[in-house]
Motif scaffolding. Structure first.
Motif, PDB file in Angstrom:
ATOM      1  N   ILE A  20       0.842  -1.285   0.073  1.00 15.72           N
ATOM      2  CA  ILE A  20       0.022   0.114  -0.113  1.00 15.72           C
ATOM      3  C   ILE A  20       0.898   1.208   0.114  1.00 15.72           C
ATOM      4  O   ILE A  20       0.402   2.351  -0.603  1.00 15.72           O
ATOM      5  CB  ILE A  20      -0.808  -0.140   1.329  1.00 15.72           C
ATOM      6  CG1 ILE A  20      -2.025   1.149   1.018  1.00 15.72           C
ATOM      7  CG2 ILE A  20      -0.164   0.214   2.616  1.00 15.72           C
ATOM      8  CD1 ILE A  20      -2.995   1.076   2.087  1.00 15.72           C
ATOM      9  N   VAL A  21       1.922   1.161   0.579  1.00 14.85           N
ATOM     10  CA  VAL A  21       2.852   2.530   0.619  1.00 14.85           C
ATOM     11  C   VAL A  21       4.501   1.990   0.444  1.00 14.85           C
ATOM     12  O   VAL A  21       4.727   0.699   0.574  1.00 14.85           O
ATOM     13  CB  VAL A  21       2.759   3.049   2.017  1.00 14.85           C
ATOM     14  CG1 VAL A  21       1.587   3.969   2.103  1.00 14.85           C
ATOM     15  CG2 VAL A  21       3.449   2.387   3.103  1.00 14.85           C
ATOM     16  N   ASP A  22       5.227   2.748   0.227  1.00 14.59           N
ATOM     17  CA  ASP A  22       6.756   2.695   0.023  1.00 14.59           C
ATOM     18  C   ASP A  22       7.277   2.945   1.534  1.00 14.59           C
ATOM     19  O   ASP A  22       7.506   3.812   1.821  1.00 14.59           O
ATOM     20  CB  ASP A  22       7.389   3.431  -0.839  1.00 14.59           C
ATOM     21  CG  ASP A  22       8.985   3.311  -1.150  1.00 14.59           C
ATOM     22  OD1 ASP A  22       9.321   2.440  -0.282  1.00 14.59           O
ATOM     23  OD2 ASP A  22       9.410   3.542  -2.352  1.00 14.59           O
ATOM     24  N   TRP A  23       7.500   1.569   2.094  1.00 15.30           N
ATOM     25  CA  TRP A  23       7.739   1.715   3.696  1.00 15.30           C
ATOM     26  C   TRP A  23       8.997   2.550   3.743  1.00 15.30           C
ATOM     27  O   TRP A  23       9.386   3.309   4.976  1.00 15.30           O
ATOM     28  CB  TRP A  23       7.590   0.283   4.189  1.00 15.30           C
ATOM     29  CG  TRP A  23       6.109  -0.307   4.223  1.00 15.30           C
ATOM     30  CD1 TRP A  23       5.750  -0.962   3.408  1.00 15.30           C
ATOM     31  CD2 TRP A  23       5.056  -0.212   5.330  1.00 15.30           C
ATOM     32  NE1 TRP A  23       4.459  -1.384   3.484  1.00 15.30           N
ATOM     33  CE2 TRP A  23       3.993  -0.847   4.782  1.00 15.30           C
ATOM     34  CE3 TRP A  23       5.256   0.474   6.276  1.00 15.30           C
ATOM     35  CZ2 TRP A  23       3.081  -0.955   5.574  1.00 15.30           C
ATOM     36  CZ3 TRP A  23       4.173   0.174   7.231  1.00 15.30           C
ATOM     37  CH2 TRP A  23       3.011  -0.334   6.658  1.00 15.30           C
ATOM     38  N   GLU A  24      10.110   1.951   3.175  1.00 19.38           N
ATOM     39  CA  GLU A  24      11.481   2.478   3.307  1.00 19.38           C
ATOM     40  C   GLU A  24      11.446   3.853   3.239  1.00 19.38           C
ATOM     41  O   GLU A  24      12.278   4.726   3.789  1.00 19.38           O
ATOM     42  CB  GLU A  24      12.278   1.487   2.296  1.00 19.38           C
ATOM     43  CG  GLU A  24      12.588   0.175   2.684  1.00 19.38           C
ATOM     44  CD  GLU A  24      13.650  -0.457   2.212  1.00 19.38           C
ATOM     45  OE1 GLU A  24      14.464   0.220   1.460  1.00 19.38           O
ATOM     46  OE2 GLU A  24      13.918  -1.811   2.497  1.00 19.38           O
ATOM     47  N   THR A  25      10.805   4.440   2.206  1.00 16.13           N
ATOM     48  CA  THR A  25      10.694   5.954   1.811  1.00 16.13           C
ATOM     49  C   THR A  25      10.193   6.659   3.155  1.00 16.13           C
ATOM     50  O   THR A  25      10.706   7.687   3.525  1.00 16.13           O
ATOM     51  CB  THR A  25       9.947   6.215   0.706  1.00 16.13           C
ATOM     52  OG1 THR A  25      10.486   5.567  -0.599  1.00 16.13           O
ATOM     53  CG2 THR A  25       9.787   7.745   0.576  1.00 16.13           C
ATOM     54  N   LEU A  26       9.362   5.738   3.698  1.00 14.25           N
ATOM     55  CA  LEU A  26       8.749   6.641   5.108  1.00 14.25           C
ATOM     56  C   LEU A  26       9.552   6.225   6.028  1.00 14.25           C
ATOM     57  O   LEU A  26       9.150   6.600   7.311  1.00 14.25           O
ATOM     58  CB  LEU A  26       7.430   6.011   5.153  1.00 14.25           C
ATOM     59  CG  LEU A  26       6.307   6.401   4.101  1.00 14.25           C
ATOM     60  CD1 LEU A  26       4.981   5.718   4.445  1.00 14.25           C
ATOM     61  CD2 LEU A  26       5.899   7.904   4.051  1.00 14.25           C
ATOM     62  N   GLY A  27      10.665   5.704   5.887  1.00 14.68           N
ATOM     63  CA  GLY A  27      11.633   5.333   7.143  1.00 14.68           C
ATOM     64  C   GLY A  27      11.253   3.983   8.066  1.00 14.68           C
ATOM     65  O   GLY A  27      11.881   3.968   9.077  1.00 14.68           O
ATOM     66  N   PHE A  28      10.593   2.938   7.415  1.00 16.05           N
ATOM     67  CA  PHE A  28      10.089   1.731   8.068  1.00 16.05           C
ATOM     68  C   PHE A  28      10.913   0.731   7.269  1.00 16.05           C
ATOM     69  O   PHE A  28      10.602   0.381   5.969  1.00 16.05           O
ATOM     70  CB  PHE A  28       8.780   1.776   8.231  1.00 16.05           C
ATOM     71  CG  PHE A  28       8.448   2.721   9.256  1.00 16.05           C
ATOM     72  CD1 PHE A  28       8.216   2.433  10.596  1.00 16.05           C
ATOM     73  CD2 PHE A  28       7.863   3.776   9.040  1.00 16.05           C
ATOM     74  CE1 PHE A  28       7.564   3.389  11.642  1.00 16.05           C
ATOM     75  CE2 PHE A  28       7.452   4.980   9.927  1.00 16.05           C
ATOM     76  CZ  PHE A  28       7.655   4.550  11.156  1.00 16.05           C
ATOM     77  N   GLN A  29      11.207  -0.477   7.935  1.00 19.28           N
ATOM     78  CA  GLN A  29      11.602  -1.755   7.250  1.00 19.28           C
ATOM     79  C   GLN A  29      10.574  -2.811   7.715  1.00 19.28           C
ATOM     80  O   GLN A  29      10.626  -2.979   9.118  1.00 19.28           O
ATOM     81  CB  GLN A  29      13.062  -1.929   7.644  1.00 19.28           C
ATOM     82  CG  GLN A  29      13.456  -3.445   7.212  1.00 19.28           C
ATOM     83  CD  GLN A  29      14.986  -3.730   7.586  1.00 19.28           C
ATOM     84  OE1 GLN A  29      15.340  -3.082   8.466  1.00 19.28           O
ATOM     85  NE2 GLN A  29      15.217  -5.143   7.037  1.00 19.28           N
ATOM     86  N   ILE A  30       9.832  -3.414   6.990  1.00 23.53           N
ATOM     87  CA  ILE A  30       9.072  -4.598   7.284  1.00 23.53           C
ATOM     88  C   ILE A  30      10.219  -5.757   7.580  1.00 23.53           C
ATOM     89  O   ILE A  30      10.691  -6.372   6.870  1.00 23.53           O
ATOM     90  CB  ILE A  30       8.221  -4.857   6.371  1.00 23.53           C
ATOM     91  CG1 ILE A  30       7.237  -3.754   6.349  1.00 23.53           C
ATOM     92  CG2 ILE A  30       7.358  -6.041   6.823  1.00 23.53           C
ATOM     93  CD1 ILE A  30       6.112  -4.053   5.128  1.00 23.53           C
ATOM     94  N   VAL A  31      10.293  -6.159   8.908  1.00 23.35           N
ATOM     95  CA  VAL A  31      11.090  -7.357   9.295  1.00 23.35           C
ATOM     96  C   VAL A  31      10.435  -8.736   9.164  1.00 23.35           C
ATOM     97  O   VAL A  31      11.031  -9.731   9.056  1.00 23.35           O
ATOM     98  CB  VAL A  31      11.735  -7.105  10.597  1.00 23.35           C
ATOM     99  CG1 VAL A  31      12.592  -5.700  10.576  1.00 23.35           C
ATOM    100  CG2 VAL A  31      10.918  -7.046  11.683  1.00 23.35           C
ATOM    101  N   ALA A  32       9.242  -8.632   9.311  1.00 21.08           N
ATOM    102  CA  ALA A  32       8.334  -9.951   9.256  1.00 21.08           C
ATOM    103  C   ALA A  32       6.758  -9.508   8.987  1.00 21.08           C
ATOM    104  O   ALA A  32       6.407  -8.569   9.386  1.00 21.08           O
ATOM    105  CB  ALA A  32       8.298 -10.777  10.561  1.00 21.08           C
ATOM    106  N   LYS A  33       6.082 -10.588   8.527  1.00 22.80           N
ATOM    107  CA  LYS A  33       4.675 -10.656   8.370  1.00 22.80           C
ATOM    108  C   LYS A  33       4.311 -11.925   8.749  1.00 22.80           C
ATOM    109  O   LYS A  33       4.590 -13.189   8.522  1.00 22.80           O
ATOM    110  CB  LYS A  33       4.142 -10.676   6.852  1.00 22.80           C
ATOM    111  CG  LYS A  33       4.926  -9.379   6.303  1.00 22.80           C
ATOM    112  CD  LYS A  33       4.173  -8.986   4.682  1.00 22.80           C
ATOM    113  CE  LYS A  33       4.761 -10.326   3.782  1.00 22.80           C
ATOM    114  NZ  LYS A  33       6.269 -10.430   3.592  1.00 22.80           N
TER     115      LYS A  33
END
Length: 505
Positions: A20-33
């Protein structure tokens, strides 16, 4: 980059959320789902996670169960819930339990962006608080260890200094003081200035108004030193800082001596009313020996009067500093007892440099008080009268001990000389005004140390902005530092607190 996990029992929702969004651009890293709460709990046990975005209603353990787990195991982690409109009662309960925010399903992209922005702001605040807490702990322990004979070599073993201290480097202390709180940006600017000139350092907070620098300066050439000194002069003038600098020392030197040198020079404007940068010189009290000898040989009050003129002249020519003035005063009040024409003793108990700074305001008031000692000793016993004012002063101290109060202030209030008031106070209470005030403050400090209050705040609440002075005074009168007292009290009463970081490996 902030670490984030997504939790939902529906795989397609996890996939949509990831895209839904570019997480890394927003400063977040998804480490797990992950698909259930137990997997999320396992991750939180093993990794440091900044944000959890989770469905609130799932088979088995719910999002509320996950929130309770986070509150116990990883309280720094922010929890954001997703819920359908029909599940609003769950979201309301989650907010009551400390959930950071909730999003309505289907999740709106802009709403998610706004929520992540708010998460970033809260995490930045958390990081600032964490750094401030680490600075507080390191500063507190460092300042307490100064009086324990710590060497530069031992300082090099302290964790978190971020300073390489080689045995071939030169070291010095610098103390920075201000009449207003020194901001983080001002400190960063001074840090940058030191880095630009090749100086590494450890910085500790004595109070919001006073910071200590232990400087390491390896092989700085004369040109660089002059350029740095000029920049420091300019900065100090712009910010209205007092800066005291010690002599250089080596790797095996005990730092207390050099800390005290810098601390003394940082108080110079108290003496001459000129804010600036002052370097310690070995002959800073050059006039002291001859004046002490003159006082010691005095056989008439007129001899002491002449000695006071020499003290005034020495101060005017920067040949007597605060510690020299205190030494002269303490010796003077011992000697003058021999000249008393009455049965009364007007001599004040001995004072320290910090007593002079905290309680006398203008150091030149000490000269006035010594002059008054002489005048009082010339009086006949019948000329001495008393006033029932001590009880009123004690009531005032009870109300205002945490504020800056002085013997001179009360003397002016009751229209008598400070030294005569000192005599009355000591006659009534068996101790000097200053020592009575100190005892009152320390008694209050002992009670505050039993509460969950930081050591800096305890000192401030009883009238001492400078933690180093508060700690030294507390140990002098109670035989242990505030930190040692608090740790022993907590241990004795089984008070469980988070362990404070150890500066040593």
């Amino acid at each position: 980059m902030h670490k984030l996990i997504l939790v939902d029992d529906e795989p397609w929702i996890l996939k949509d959320m990831e895209q839904i969004v570019d997480w890394e651009t927003l400063g977040f890293q998804i480490v797990a789902k992950v698909n259930d709460v137990q997997m999320a709990e396992s991750l939180l046990k093993r990794k440091s996670i900044d944000v959890v975005i989770s469905d609130i209603r799932m088979p088995g353990k719910s999002g509320l169960d996950l929130l309770s787990f986070v509150n116990r195991v990883s309280p720094h982690t922010l929890v954001v819930f997703m819920s359908a409109y029909s599940e609003f009662s769950y979201a309301k309960k989650a907010l009551e339990l400390g959930c950071f925010a909730y999003l309505l399903k289907p999740v709106n992209e802009q709403e998610l962006r706004d929520t992540l922005s708010n998460c970033s702001k809260r995490l930045a605040e958390r990081d600032r608080d964490k750094r401030a807490l680490q600075t507080y702990h390191n500063s507190m322990l460092f300042l307490e260890m100064i009086e324990k004979g710590l060497t530069v070599q031992q300082v090099a073993q302290l964790k978190g200094l971020n300073v390489e201290m080689g045995s071939d480097a030169g070291y010095a202390f610098a103390i920075v003081k201000s009449k207003t709180a020194i901001s983080e940006q001002e400190l960063l600017n001074s840090d940058r200035l030191l880095h630009e000139h090749g100086v590494t350092f450890f910085r500790a907070m004595a109070s919001p108004l006073k910071w200590t620098y232990l400087l390491s300066h390896s092989e700085l050439d004369t040109t660089t030193l002059k350029a740095l000194y000029k920049r420091v002069l300019t900065m100090a003038a712009e910010l209205q800082w007092d800066v005291g600098v010690s002599l250089s020392n080596d790797f095996d030197s005990q730092i207390a001596k050099y800390y005290n040198q810098a601390n003394m020079m940082a108080d110079t404007s108290t003496l001459n009313r000129r804010i600036g940068v002052y370097r310690y010189r070995p002959r800073v009290n050059a006039a002291l020996p001859s004046i002490m000898e003159r006082i010691g040989k005095a056989t008439k009050l007129e001899h002491l009067e002449a000695a006071l003129f020499d003290v005034h002249k020495g101060m005017a020519k920067d040949r007597i500093h605060l510690n020299g003035l205190v030494e002269i005063y303490n010796f003077f009040v011992v000697v003058i007892k021999n000249f008393s024409l009455s049965t009364h003793s007007f001599a004040e108990d001995s004072i320290t440099v910090q007593d002079l700074v905290l309680h006398y305001g203008n150091p030149h008031d000490l000269l006035i008080q010594m002059r008054m000692f002489i005048d009082e000793h010339k009086k006949k016993p019948s000329e001495l009268t008393t006033f029932p004012i001590v009880d009123e002063i004690i009531k005032d101290i009870e109300r205002r001990y945490a504020h800056k109060i002085s013997l001179k202030e009360f003397a002016q209030q009751y229209f008598i000389s400070p030294n005569y008031l000192s005599h009355l106070f000591k006659q009534e209470k068996g101790q000097s005004f200053i020592h009575f005030l100190i005892q009152k403050r320390l008694d209050a400090a002992v009670e505050l140390l039993k509460e969950d209050i930081s050591l800096y705040d305890v000192g401030k609440l009883v009238g001492y902005e400078d933690y180093a002075h508060f700690s030294k005074l507390f140990k002098k009168h109670l035989g242990q530092s505030p930190l040692e007292y608090k740790q022993r009290f907590d241990h004795k009463n089984n008070v469980h607190k988070k362990p404070q970081p150890n500066l040593f490996d």
